[in-house]
Design a protein around this motif. Structure first.
Motif, PDB file in Angstrom:
ATOM      1  N   UNK A   6     -19.477  10.356  34.258  1.00  0.00           N
ATOM      2  CA  UNK A   6     -18.739  11.226  33.350  1.00  0.00           C
ATOM      3  C   UNK A   6     -19.634  12.016  32.400  1.00  0.00           C
ATOM      4  N   UNK A   7     -20.841  11.548  32.183  1.00  0.00           N
ATOM      5  CA  UNK A   7     -21.757  12.259  31.292  1.00  0.00           C
ATOM      6  C   UNK A   7     -21.389  12.152  29.814  1.00  0.00           C
ATOM      7  N   UNK A   8     -20.742  11.060  29.448  1.00  0.00           N
ATOM      8  CA  UNK A   8     -20.329  10.853  28.061  1.00  0.00           C
ATOM      9  C   UNK A   8     -21.446  10.130  27.312  1.00  0.00           C
ATOM     10  N   UNK A   9     -21.860  10.695  26.175  1.00  0.00           N
ATOM     11  CA  UNK A   9     -22.906  10.056  25.380  1.00  0.00           C
ATOM     12  C   UNK A   9     -22.318   8.905  24.549  1.00  0.00           C
ATOM     13  N   UNK A  10     -23.161   8.230  23.797  1.00  0.00           N
ATOM     14  CA  UNK A  10     -22.737   7.054  23.022  1.00  0.00           C
ATOM     15  C   UNK A  10     -21.625   7.379  22.038  1.00  0.00           C
ATOM     16  N   UNK A  11     -21.760   8.484  21.335  1.00  0.00           N
ATOM     17  CA  UNK A  11     -20.730   8.881  20.380  1.00  0.00           C
ATOM     18  C   UNK A  11     -19.428   9.195  21.107  1.00  0.00           C
ATOM     19  N   UNK A  12     -19.523   9.856  22.240  1.00  0.00           N
ATOM     20  CA  UNK A  12     -18.342  10.156  23.041  1.00  0.00           C
ATOM     21  C   UNK A  12     -17.634   8.898  23.519  1.00  0.00           C
ATOM     22  N   UNK A  13     -18.404   7.876  23.863  1.00  0.00           N
ATOM     23  CA  UNK A  13     -17.815   6.610  24.292  1.00  0.00           C
ATOM     24  C   UNK A  13     -17.048   5.957  23.154  1.00  0.00           C
ATOM     25  N   UNK A  14     -17.591   6.044  21.944  1.00  0.00           N
ATOM     26  CA  UNK A  14     -16.871   5.505  20.787  1.00  0.00           C
ATOM     27  C   UNK A  14     -15.591   6.292  20.541  1.00  0.00           C
ATOM     28  N   UNK A  15     -15.659   7.611  20.685  1.00  0.00           N
ATOM     29  CA  UNK A  15     -14.468   8.450  20.544  1.00  0.00           C
ATOM     30  C   UNK A  15     -13.426   8.059  21.592  1.00  0.00           C
ATOM     31  N   UNK A  16     -13.879   7.820  22.820  1.00  0.00           N
ATOM     32  CA  UNK A  16     -12.974   7.435  23.892  1.00  0.00           C
ATOM     33  C   UNK A  16     -12.299   6.106  23.589  1.00  0.00           C
ATOM     34  N   UNK A  17     -13.061   5.124  23.153  1.00  0.00           N
ATOM     35  CA  UNK A  17     -12.475   3.831  22.805  1.00  0.00           C
ATOM     36  C   UNK A  17     -11.452   3.984  21.695  1.00  0.00           C
ATOM     37  N   UNK A  18     -11.762   4.775  20.694  1.00  0.00           N
ATOM     38  CA  UNK A  18     -10.851   4.997  19.583  1.00  0.00           C
ATOM     39  C   UNK A  18      -9.560   5.663  20.058  1.00  0.00           C
ATOM     40  N   UNK A  19      -9.684   6.648  20.920  1.00  0.00           N
ATOM     41  CA  UNK A  19      -8.514   7.343  21.457  1.00  0.00           C
ATOM     42  C   UNK A  19      -7.653   6.394  22.283  1.00  0.00           C
ATOM     43  N   UNK A  20      -8.284   5.573  23.101  1.00  0.00           N
ATOM     44  CA  UNK A  20      -7.544   4.602  23.918  1.00  0.00           C
ATOM     45  C   UNK A  20      -6.848   3.584  23.026  1.00  0.00           C
ATOM     46  N   UNK A  21      -7.541   3.101  22.004  1.00  0.00           N
ATOM     47  CA  UNK A  21      -6.937   2.143  21.075  1.00  0.00           C
ATOM     48  C   UNK A  21      -5.678   2.716  20.445  1.00  0.00           C
ATOM     49  N   UNK A  22      -5.765   3.956  20.016  1.00  0.00           N
ATOM     50  CA  UNK A  22      -4.616   4.600  19.381  1.00  0.00           C
ATOM     51  C   UNK A  22      -3.460   4.755  20.364  1.00  0.00           C
ATOM     52  N   UNK A  23      -3.756   5.215  21.557  1.00  0.00           N
ATOM     53  CA  UNK A  23      -2.708   5.446  22.558  1.00  0.00           C
ATOM     54  C   UNK A  23      -2.066   4.142  23.035  1.00  0.00           C
ATOM     55  N   UNK A  24      -2.874   3.092  23.180  1.00  0.00           N
ATOM     56  CA  UNK A  24      -2.372   1.824  23.721  1.00  0.00           C
ATOM     57  C   UNK A  24      -1.956   0.839  22.631  1.00  0.00           C
ATOM     58  N   UNK A  25      -2.253   1.172  21.377  1.00  0.00           N
ATOM     59  CA  UNK A  25      -1.971   0.289  20.245  1.00  0.00           C
ATOM     60  C   UNK A  25      -2.626  -1.078  20.446  1.00  0.00           C
TER      61      UNK A  25
END
Length: 82
Positions: free
Chosen positions: A36-55
């Motif tokens: 996917x080419x996601x850097x470390x900061x992007x991975x943290x953003x992704x985890x945060x987005x998933x957490x919010x969406x999945x509660x």
């Protein structure tokens, strides 16, 4: 859960917080996270987005042990069961 994970990726790509091509690139459960080419900061953003969406609450180190989007999806499903 895979739809939730892919939706989170597409949302962040549209906001240009991760590579923009991920907004339209074909993604499936077998897609490797390394591709996917996601850097470390992007991975943290992704985890945060998933957490919010999945509660759910996910460990920051969780994504480092994941190989595919299916792996990440299963981890989210497991967190929802708790």
């Amino acid at each position: 859960m895979i739809d939730l994970v892919i939706g989170a990726i597409r949302h962040l790509a549209e906001r240009r917080l991760i590579p923009a091509d991920l907004a339209s690139r074909p993604l499936e459960g077998a897609t490797a996270l390394d591709e996917l080419g996601i850097d470390s900061l992007g991975k943290l953003e992704l985890l945060s987005e998933i957490e919010e969406r999945a509660d759910v609450v996910l460990s920051e180190g969780l994504i480092h042990g994941m190989r595919t989007l299916d792996d990440l999806s299963r981890a989210v499903a497991h967190a929802k069961e708790r």
